[in-house]
Design a protein around this motif. Sequence first.
Motif, PDB file in Angstrom:
ATOM      1  N   GLU A  11       0.836  -1.203   0.000  1.00 57.17           N
ATOM      2  CA  GLU A  11       0.000   0.000   0.000  1.00 57.17           C
ATOM      3  C   GLU A  11       0.867   1.247   0.000  1.00 57.17           C
ATOM      4  O   GLU A  11       0.585   2.212  -0.716  1.00 57.17           O
ATOM      5  N   VAL A  12       1.931   1.241   0.782  1.00 60.21           N
ATOM      6  CA  VAL A  12       2.855   2.382   0.812  1.00 60.21           C
ATOM      7  C   VAL A  12       3.468   2.568  -0.580  1.00 60.21           C
ATOM      8  O   VAL A  12       3.556   3.682  -1.090  1.00 60.21           O
ATOM      9  N   TYR A  13       3.911   1.437  -1.173  1.00 57.88           N
ATOM     10  CA  TYR A  13       4.491   1.511  -2.522  1.00 57.88           C
ATOM     11  C   TYR A  13       3.470   2.086  -3.504  1.00 57.88           C
ATOM     12  O   TYR A  13       3.784   2.970  -4.310  1.00 57.88           O
ATOM     13  N   HIS A  14       2.261   1.609  -3.412  1.00 60.88           N
ATOM     14  CA  HIS A  14       1.192   2.079  -4.295  1.00 60.88           C
ATOM     15  C   HIS A  14       0.929   3.573  -4.075  1.00 60.88           C
ATOM     16  O   HIS A  14       0.787   4.344  -5.039  1.00 60.88           O
ATOM     17  N   LEU A  15       0.898   3.991  -2.819  1.00 55.63           N
ATOM     18  CA  LEU A  15       0.672   5.404  -2.504  1.00 55.63           C
ATOM     19  C   LEU A  15       1.824   6.271  -3.018  1.00 55.63           C
ATOM     20  O   LEU A  15       1.609   7.374  -3.527  1.00 55.63           O
ATOM     21  N   LYS A  20       3.965  10.086  -6.981  1.00 51.70           N
ATOM     22  CA  LYS A  20       4.838  10.406  -8.117  1.00 51.70           C
ATOM     23  C   LYS A  20       4.003  10.882  -9.296  1.00 51.70           C
ATOM     24  O   LYS A  20       4.326  11.882  -9.943  1.00 51.70           O
ATOM     25  N   ILE A  21       2.936  10.145  -9.567  1.00 46.80           N
ATOM     26  CA  ILE A  21       2.051  10.520 -10.686  1.00 46.80           C
ATOM     27  C   ILE A  21       1.460  11.896 -10.439  1.00 46.80           C
ATOM     28  O   ILE A  21       1.421  12.752 -11.331  1.00 46.80           O
ATOM     29  N   ARG A  22       1.006  12.133  -9.182  1.00 46.84           N
ATOM     30  CA  ARG A  22       0.434  13.447  -8.839  1.00 46.84           C
ATOM     31  C   ARG A  22       1.471  14.537  -9.008  1.00 46.84           C
ATOM     32  O   ARG A  22       1.201  15.610  -9.571  1.00 46.84           O
ATOM     33  N   PHE A  27       3.598  19.135 -11.983  1.00 45.64           N
ATOM     34  CA  PHE A  27       4.680  19.759 -12.734  1.00 45.64           C
ATOM     35  C   PHE A  27       4.202  20.155 -14.130  1.00 45.64           C
ATOM     36  O   PHE A  27       4.455  21.276 -14.598  1.00 45.64           O
ATOM     37  N   LYS A  28       3.477  19.240 -14.783  1.00 46.47           N
ATOM     38  CA  LYS A  28       2.947  19.539 -16.113  1.00 46.47           C
ATOM     39  C   LYS A  28       1.976  20.717 -16.062  1.00 46.47           C
ATOM     40  O   LYS A  28       1.990  21.598 -16.924  1.00 46.47           O
ATOM     41  N   LEU A  29       1.113  20.714 -15.033  1.00 48.07           N
ATOM     42  CA  LEU A  29       0.144  21.810 -14.904  1.00 48.07           C
ATOM     43  C   LEU A  29       0.842  23.144 -14.670  1.00 48.07           C
ATOM     44  O   LEU A  29       0.442  24.169 -15.224  1.00 48.07           O
TER      45      LEU A  29
END
Length: 121
Positions: A11-15, A20-22, A27-29
């Motif tokens: 779950e930690v890895y997934h979070l 990272k995705i967020r 950054f893109k925004l």
Amino acid sequence: EQEQEQEDHQEVYHLRELLKIRDEENFKLRAQTASVATLEKGNRLRHKEIADLTALCAERAVVINQRDAEIGNLKELVKKQQEDADRLKATVAELNTMVVDACQSLNGLMTRASFAVVGQQ
């Protein structure tokens, strides 16, 4: 307990992956926001340039209209001067005719005078 720990790690890895995705999306925004701000600044500058060019065109239109009026006045003046020149030519032609007539009369008088002088001798 190991199973719970492994699930927690997953779950930690997934979070972390979601974070990272967020972060990448943020950054893109931010980059897009900066790009939009730059485009807006460019648009404001272009609008100012357009306004300046429009004002310049209006000033030039005034000058062009003034010059058109001056050209019209000059054309009228040239027309009047041409009419004056035509009248002067006609007057000169009449005077030339008068001079020729006067010379012919004078020539005739001189011829008669010379015959009169010859006749008196």
